[in-house]
Design an enzyme around this catalytic site. Structure first.
Site, PDB file in Angstrom:
ATOM      1  NE  ARG A  37      -4.165  -1.568   0.301  1.00  0.00           N
ATOM      2  CZ  ARG A  37      -4.251  -2.857  -0.035  1.00  0.00           C
ATOM      3  NH1 ARG A  37      -3.215  -3.450  -0.590  1.00  0.00           N
ATOM      4  NH2 ARG A  37      -5.373  -3.523   0.154  1.00  0.00           N
TER       5      ARG A  37
ATOM      6  CB  SER B 117      -8.568  -1.559   4.331  1.00  0.00           C
ATOM      7  OG  SER B 117      -8.913  -2.828   3.860  1.00  0.00           O
TER       8      SER B 117
ATOM      9  CD  GLU C  32      -5.510   1.284   2.287  1.00  0.00           C
ATOM     10  OE1 GLU C  32      -5.475   1.884   1.208  1.00  0.00           O
ATOM     11  OE2 GLU C  32      -6.363   0.427   2.562  1.00  0.00           O
TER      12      GLU C  32
HETATM   13  N1  EPU Z   1     -10.482 -11.112  10.339  1.00  0.00           N
HETATM   14  C1  EPU Z   1     -10.994 -11.089  11.630  1.00  0.00           C
HETATM   15  N2  EPU Z   1     -12.265 -10.643  11.810  1.00  0.00           N
HETATM   16  C2  EPU Z   1     -13.039 -10.241  10.770  1.00  0.00           C
HETATM   17  C3  EPU Z   1     -12.536 -10.253   9.472  1.00  0.00           C
HETATM   18  C4  EPU Z   1     -11.229 -10.688   9.269  1.00  0.00           C
HETATM   19  O1  EPU Z   1     -10.329 -11.467  12.587  1.00  0.00           O
HETATM   20  O2  EPU Z   1     -14.179  -9.849  11.017  1.00  0.00           O
HETATM   21  C5  EPU Z   1      -9.105 -11.600  10.139  1.00  0.00           C
HETATM   22  C6  EPU Z   1      -9.126 -13.062   9.706  1.00  0.00           C
HETATM   23  O3  EPU Z   1      -8.070 -13.721  10.332  1.00  0.00           O
HETATM   24  C7  EPU Z   1      -8.864 -12.995   8.218  1.00  0.00           C
HETATM   25  C8  EPU Z   1      -7.947 -11.796   8.150  1.00  0.00           C
HETATM   26  O4  EPU Z   1      -8.460 -10.883   9.116  1.00  0.00           O
HETATM   27  O5  EPU Z   1      -8.241 -14.135   7.722  1.00  0.00           O
HETATM   28  C9  EPU Z   1      -7.858 -11.166   6.781  1.00  0.00           C
HETATM   29  O6  EPU Z   1      -9.122 -10.722   6.368  1.00  0.00           O
HETATM   30  P1  EPU Z   1      -9.417 -10.395   4.834  1.00  0.00           P
HETATM   31  O7  EPU Z   1      -9.095 -11.571   3.976  1.00  0.00           O
HETATM   32  O8  EPU Z   1     -10.798  -9.854   4.742  1.00  0.00           O
HETATM   33  O9  EPU Z   1      -8.341  -9.292   4.439  1.00  0.00           O
HETATM   34  P2  EPU Z   1      -7.747  -8.009   5.199  1.00  0.00           P
HETATM   35  O10 EPU Z   1      -6.325  -8.291   5.509  1.00  0.00           O
HETATM   36  O11 EPU Z   1      -8.614  -7.574   6.305  1.00  0.00           O
HETATM   37  C10 EPU Z   1      -6.817  -6.982   2.987  1.00  0.00           C
HETATM   38  C11 EPU Z   1      -6.834  -5.679   2.259  1.00  0.00           C
HETATM   39  C12 EPU Z   1      -8.151  -5.511   1.521  1.00  0.00           C
HETATM   40  C13 EPU Z   1      -8.302  -6.664   0.535  1.00  0.00           C
HETATM   41  C14 EPU Z   1      -8.248  -7.989   1.321  1.00  0.00           C
HETATM   42  C15 EPU Z   1      -8.263  -9.187   0.419  1.00  0.00           C
HETATM   43  C16 EPU Z   1      -5.404  -4.182   3.549  1.00  0.00           C
HETATM   44  C17 EPU Z   1      -5.338  -2.986   4.431  1.00  0.00           C
HETATM   45  N3  EPU Z   1      -6.623  -4.573   3.183  1.00  0.00           N
HETATM   46  O12 EPU Z   1      -7.808  -6.937   4.001  1.00  0.00           O
HETATM   47  O13 EPU Z   1      -8.090  -4.300   0.796  1.00  0.00           O
HETATM   48  O14 EPU Z   1      -9.508  -6.579  -0.184  1.00  0.00           O
HETATM   49  O15 EPU Z   1      -7.015  -8.046   2.072  1.00  0.00           O
HETATM   50  O16 EPU Z   1      -7.022  -9.315  -0.198  1.00  0.00           O
HETATM   51  O17 EPU Z   1      -4.366  -4.750   3.201  1.00  0.00           O
HETATM   52  C18 EPU Z   1      -8.610  -1.963   0.849  1.00  0.00           C
HETATM   53  O18 EPU Z   1      -7.408  -1.762   0.784  1.00  0.00           O
HETATM   54  O19 EPU Z   1      -9.446  -1.025   0.902  1.00  0.00           O
HETATM   55  C19 EPU Z   1      -9.098  -3.339   0.898  1.00  0.00           C
HETATM   56  C20 EPU Z   1     -10.381  -3.631   1.048  1.00  0.00           C
END
Ligand code: EPU
Length: 336
Positions: A161, A236, A331
């Site tokens: 990012r 995010s 972010e």
């Molecule tokens: N999780 C929780 N509780 C929740 C949801 C998620 O504990 O309610 C934990 C789980 O362990 C899960 C992990 O968070 O495995 C990761 O969740 P998710 O796959 O939804 O991804 P993220 O890391 O929260 C990132 C990006 C997103 C992108 C997704 C999918 C960043 C800041 N965000 O989110 O990007 O869509 O991965 O690749 O890196 C954005 O940048 O606006 C965005 C939406």
């Protein structure tokens, strides 16, 4: 043309009721030169794409230019690989759909990300195991004096990012076009990201096409992330914090349940998990809220003011710092 005292509600995805002093549109690269001549850079200013990564904390006492430079052009077709040039004001997801129709591969995992093409390299958009840096060849734009300049991928200093456009070239480079190198016919697919893999399995798809991947990504995003047209948000709100290998080992001893992703020398800790553990999932603060399905997303729940969202951001940062000793870096671009 300069519009005065404009409501920005429909110009950013948090849909806050804020105004700017002046507003212009950039429809072709020369319009930017025109703006420079009119003194755009001499006033407080901001260039917006889809407004999907900004939080206005109040009215913007300055000049906003909205980038609407269009264009989708195939520069070179080498049979198995194509080079395509997009205007920076194109809507990102429309570009993804255009590529899917033509069977150009490489950005299918990035389906449905809000915002414009020009904003994509600035924060090196990424989702489901792919980042734009993986397919970006070069970026064309203009420097502060309006001279045309091209930056090759390596020069963009991409990180998680992050890019040179958020650091050394912050507010100093206006992106007019983004040139991608995409696969054609024979694709290198990436669907190892856990939730994407599971969704493909659930659909009984063993050998997915790029279209299958995009459809699965769209489904996951729609089921977890709020539609900004219905509930204002900017995706995010925080970055996932990164710990060094040794910090991570210590952290894991204290919090053995952490669902982290160690890779090499570092480990990414899901900010969503940290926020949920602090009891903030689904919480409301004045007009702002934490999304109930993905706590990394802050939402405009009920006519929020920018300060409601900022206060909620700070409350979360404080709690996470207190409980885990980790600072959550926003972010989203906070405009004060
Ligand atoms: N999780 C929780 N509780 C929740 C949801 C998620 O504990 O309610 C934990 C789980 O362990 C899960 C992990 O968070 O495995 C990761 O969740 P998710 O796959 O939804 O991804 P993220 O890391 O929260 C990132 C990006 C997103 C992108 C997704 C999918 C960043 C800041 N965000 O989110 O990007 O869509 O991965 O690749 O890196 C954005 O940048 O606006 C965005 C939406």
């Amino acid at each position: 043309m300069v519009f005065e005292n404009v409501n920005l509600r429909d110009k950013h995805t948090f849909h806050l009721n804020v105004f700017c002093k002046k507003l212009s549109y950039i429809r072709k690269a020369e319009d930017y030169n025109e703006l420079l001549k009119m003194g755009f850079k001499k006033e407080k200013h901001l260039i917006l794409g889809g407004g999907s990564n900004v939080l206005f904390t109040g009215d913007f006492d300055g000049w906003i230019a909205i980038n609407q430079i269009k264009g989708k052009e195939i520069l070179h077709d080498a049979g198995h690989e194509v080079t395509v040039r997009f205007g920076s004001g194109e809507v990102w997801h429309e570009v993804v759909e255009w590529c899917l129709e033509k069977d150009f591969g490489g950005i299918e995992n990035l389906a449905l990300i809000p915002g414009t093409v020009g904003a994509a390299p600035i924060q090196n958009i990424g989702a489901y195991g792919v980042e734009i840096k993986d397919v970006l060849w070069k970026v064309e734009g203009m420097d502060e004096t309006g001279n045309e300049k091209t930056l090759m991928n390596e020069e963009c200093q991409f990180g998680y990012r992050d890019s040179i456009f958020k650091n050394d070239l912050k507010n100093k480079f206006f992106i007019t076009h983004v040139i991608l190198r995409l696969s054609k016919g024979k694709h290198k697919l990436n669907y190892s990201y856990a939730s994407l893999n599971e969704e493909l399995k659930r659909r009984g798809i063993e050998h997915p096409t790029i279209q299958d991947i995009a459809r699965a990504v769209i489904y996951i995003r729609q089921s977890k992330l709020p539609d900004p047209e219905k509930t204002g948000n900017a995706g995010s709100f925080f970055k996932n914090p990164t710990l060094s290998a040794s910090e991570y080992e210590k952290f894991k001893l204290k919090f053995p349940d952490v669902p982290a992703y160690p890779s090499g020398e570092s480990a990414k800790i899901p900010a969503a998990w940290l926020i949920e553990q602090c009891g903030y999932k689904g919480k409301t603060w004045k007009g702002a809220g934490v999304h109930e399905k993905q706590p990394l997303v802050l939402v405009n729940k009920n006519n929020a003011r920018g300060t409601d969202i900022l206060e909620l951001c700070e409350l979360i940062q404080e709690k996470v710092k207190e409980k885990f000793g980790i600072f959550l870096e926003p972010e989203v671009n906070i405009i004060r």
